[in-house]
Design an enzyme around this catalytic site. Structure first.
Site, PDB file in Angstrom:
ATOM      1  N   TYR A   1      -9.662 -10.273  -7.102  1.00 54.73           N
ATOM      2  CA  TYR A   1      -8.771 -10.310  -8.253  1.00 54.73           C
ATOM      3  C   TYR A   1      -9.086 -11.494  -9.161  1.00 54.73           C
ATOM      4  O   TYR A   1      -8.853 -11.440 -10.371  1.00 54.73           O
ATOM      5  CB  TYR A   1      -7.312 -10.325  -7.797  1.00 54.73           C
ATOM      6  CG  TYR A   1      -6.961  -9.072  -7.034  1.00 54.73           C
ATOM      7  CD1 TYR A   1      -6.883  -7.841  -7.681  1.00 54.73           C
ATOM      8  CD2 TYR A   1      -6.760  -9.084  -5.652  1.00 54.73           C
ATOM      9  CE1 TYR A   1      -6.611  -6.674  -6.983  1.00 54.73           C
ATOM     10  CE2 TYR A   1      -6.488  -7.928  -4.949  1.00 54.73           C
ATOM     11  CZ  TYR A   1      -6.414  -6.724  -5.623  1.00 54.73           C
ATOM     12  OH  TYR A   1      -6.148  -5.570  -4.925  1.00 54.73           O
TER      13      TYR A   1
ATOM     14  N   HIS B   1      -3.627  -9.177   3.310  1.00 57.12           N
ATOM     15  CA  HIS B   1      -5.070  -9.255   3.557  1.00 57.12           C
ATOM     16  C   HIS B   1      -5.352 -10.224   4.700  1.00 57.12           C
ATOM     17  O   HIS B   1      -4.892 -11.364   4.674  1.00 57.12           O
ATOM     18  CB  HIS B   1      -5.804  -9.748   2.310  1.00 57.12           C
ATOM     19  CG  HIS B   1      -5.929  -8.725   1.224  1.00 57.12           C
ATOM     20  ND1 HIS B   1      -6.205  -9.046  -0.091  1.00 57.12           N
ATOM     21  CD2 HIS B   1      -5.815  -7.367   1.264  1.00 57.12           C
ATOM     22  CE1 HIS B   1      -6.256  -7.945  -0.801  1.00 57.12           C
ATOM     23  NE2 HIS B   1      -6.030  -6.910  -0.006  1.00 57.12           N
TER      24      HIS B   1
ATOM     25  N   LYS C   1       0.518  -1.976  11.581  1.00 55.46           N
ATOM     26  CA  LYS C   1       0.043  -2.108  12.960  1.00 55.46           C
ATOM     27  C   LYS C   1       0.971  -3.071  13.715  1.00 55.46           C
ATOM     28  O   LYS C   1       2.160  -2.845  13.799  1.00 55.46           O
ATOM     29  CB  LYS C   1      -1.410  -2.571  12.982  1.00 55.46           C
ATOM     30  CG  LYS C   1      -2.381  -1.507  12.421  1.00 55.46           C
ATOM     31  CD  LYS C   1      -3.818  -1.909  12.619  1.00 55.46           C
ATOM     32  CE  LYS C   1      -4.745  -0.825  12.099  1.00 55.46           C
ATOM     33  NZ  LYS C   1      -6.160  -1.179  12.247  1.00 55.46           N
TER      34      LYS C   1
ATOM     35  N   ARG D   1      -0.776  -1.619  -7.014  1.00 56.66           N
ATOM     36  CA  ARG D   1      -1.065  -2.724  -6.080  1.00 56.66           C
ATOM     37  C   ARG D   1      -2.061  -3.690  -6.726  1.00 56.66           C
ATOM     38  O   ARG D   1      -1.869  -4.910  -6.698  1.00 56.66           O
ATOM     39  CB  ARG D   1      -1.611  -2.156  -4.775  1.00 56.66           C
ATOM     40  CG  ARG D   1      -2.073  -3.205  -3.744  1.00 56.66           C
ATOM     41  CD  ARG D   1      -2.432  -2.490  -2.443  1.00 56.66           C
ATOM     42  NE  ARG D   1      -3.150  -3.327  -1.495  1.00 56.66           N
ATOM     43  CZ  ARG D   1      -2.572  -4.172  -0.635  1.00 56.66           C
ATOM     44  NH1 ARG D   1      -1.269  -4.337  -0.648  1.00 56.66           N
ATOM     45  NH2 ARG D   1      -3.294  -4.867   0.223  1.00 56.66           N
TER      46      ARG D   1
ATOM     47  N   ARG E   1       0.849  -1.190   0.000  1.00 53.02           N
ATOM     48  CA  ARG E   1       0.000   0.000   0.000  1.00 53.02           C
ATOM     49  C   ARG E   1       0.888   1.244   0.000  1.00 53.02           C
ATOM     50  O   ARG E   1       2.034   1.217   0.453  1.00 53.02           O
ATOM     51  CB  ARG E   1      -0.894   0.023   1.249  1.00 53.02           C
ATOM     52  CG  ARG E   1      -1.776  -1.206   1.415  1.00 53.02           C
ATOM     53  CD  ARG E   1      -2.487  -1.186   2.754  1.00 53.02           C
ATOM     54  NE  ARG E   1      -3.342  -2.357   2.959  1.00 53.02           N
ATOM     55  CZ  ARG E   1      -2.950  -3.498   3.496  1.00 53.02           C
ATOM     56  NH1 ARG E   1      -1.674  -3.629   3.910  1.00 53.02           N
ATOM     57  NH2 ARG E   1      -3.777  -4.515   3.630  1.00 53.02           N
TER      58      ARG E   1
ATOM     59  N   HIS F   1      -3.082   3.247  -5.700  1.00 53.06           N
ATOM     60  CA  HIS F   1      -3.421   1.832  -5.475  1.00 53.06           C
ATOM     61  C   HIS F   1      -3.402   1.009  -6.766  1.00 53.06           C
ATOM     62  O   HIS F   1      -3.470  -0.217  -6.716  1.00 53.06           O
ATOM     63  CB  HIS F   1      -4.803   1.730  -4.829  1.00 53.06           C
ATOM     64  CG  HIS F   1      -4.786   1.099  -3.463  1.00 53.06           C
ATOM     65  ND1 HIS F   1      -3.846   1.411  -2.504  1.00 53.06           N
ATOM     66  CD2 HIS F   1      -5.591   0.156  -2.898  1.00 53.06           C
ATOM     67  CE1 HIS F   1      -4.080   0.697  -1.413  1.00 53.06           C
ATOM     68  NE2 HIS F   1      -5.125  -0.078  -1.630  1.00 53.06           N
TER      69      HIS F   1
END
Length: 296
Positions: free
Chosen positions: A277, A268, A172, A245, A148, A242
């Site tokens: 996708y 993900h 995170k 990506r 990202r 994006h």
């Protein structure tokens, strides 16, 4: 309680308890500020006295203003989170947004570039000055790893292992490792060895990619960069940060990559986020069939 106090408490909750990302925090607070402004101008209610009827009227007002289904749905999610917090902390008795149901939104498939368009875009940065070398490295890295843009600009020097050809991506409390192709490693090596030392403002600057002031690049700064190269390449598709990506994931899938491996590289948490996708690749195959088959 004043609207300002309500918003300050909610902001603190999102930061300290939910550990919300910068983007989530920004969108939630923007939505609640907009609700607060609406209540100020459409009656006497405040955030902590608004009724279910008033919240419903606000949602209808958003729709009448031409807001997209996705935008209205996000506003509803923001309000439900805000009022759940208010109830849980005994600041109000009932959640006035709890019965609001967002309209169904037909999932829009992400736009991707063809392999030829990717090559054209990656050719645009001219490696004749510091900016060109840096931009080339950033674009190559995005397409090589599918990270990202927020992850790109948050990269630190110790996240990039050029000798091993691997990128460490932290999001995170999780981290993942993504391999890189030779051209990306070459572009990153040239930037890291010859360009970055001349661009950084301070010797101990941790950021891998820096702006012209020698400090960490911003999302807005990168947005301007990618839009300028889109125009230079003459690509008519609306390229966003994006897009590379999405293209990374779709091209891997087209070439036989395992969807679970793609899920891991993209970071993900849920496989359903990656399966979009598969839909995209199937749609492209159908489009090719219709154009190419003599009886289609």
């Amino acid at each position: 309680m004043s609207n300002q106090n309500c918003m300050e408490l909610f902001n603190k909750y999102l930061v300290d308890v939910k550990h919300a990302s910068e983007n989530t925090l920004s969108s939630y607070m923007r939505d609640i500020r907009q609700l607060s402004s609406y209540l100020d101008t459409h009656g006497d209610s405040t955030l902590d006295t608004a009724t279910s009827k008033e919240i419903g009227e606000y949602v209808n007002w958003l729709k009448a203003a031409g807001k997209s289904v996705a935008t209205v749905s996000r506003n509803i999610a923001s309000m439900k989170c805000f009022y759940s917090y208010m109830v849980d902390n005994s600041l109000i008795e009932k959640n006035p947004a709890i019965s609001i149901i967002p309209d169904k939104n037909t999932q829009k498939l992400p736009q991707i570039l063809t392999s030829a368009e990717v090559e054209l875009l990656l050719e645009q940065p001219a490696c004749v000055d510091a900016k060109g070398y840096r931009d080339k490295a950033m674009l190559e890295l995005l397409y090589a790893t599918g990270i990202r843009v927020s992850e790109l600009i948050n990269l630190n020097v110790d996240d990039v292992n050029l000798s091993a050809g691997v990128l460490r991506c932290k999001s995170k409390d999780k981290e993942r490792y993504i391999p890189m192709y030779p051209a990306a490693i070459k572009a990153l090596s040239e930037y890291a060895e010859f360009i970055r030392p001349e661009m950084i403002a301070l010797p101990d600057e941790p950021s891998f990619f820096v702006n012209v002031n020698g400090e960490r690049m911003s999302r807005q700064g990168f947005w301007k960069i990618i839009k300028s190269y889109q125009q230079k390449a003459g690509i008519e598709k609306d390229i966003t940060p994006h897009t590379l990506r999405h293209s990374f994931a779709a091209h891997l899938l087209e070439n036989g990559a395992d969807i679970h491996s793609i899920q891991e590289m993209l970071g993900h948490a849920d496989i359903s986020s990656t399966q979009i996708y598969s839909q995209l690749v199937k749609k492209q195959l159908k489009d090719v069939y219709k154009k190419a088959h003599p009886r289609a």
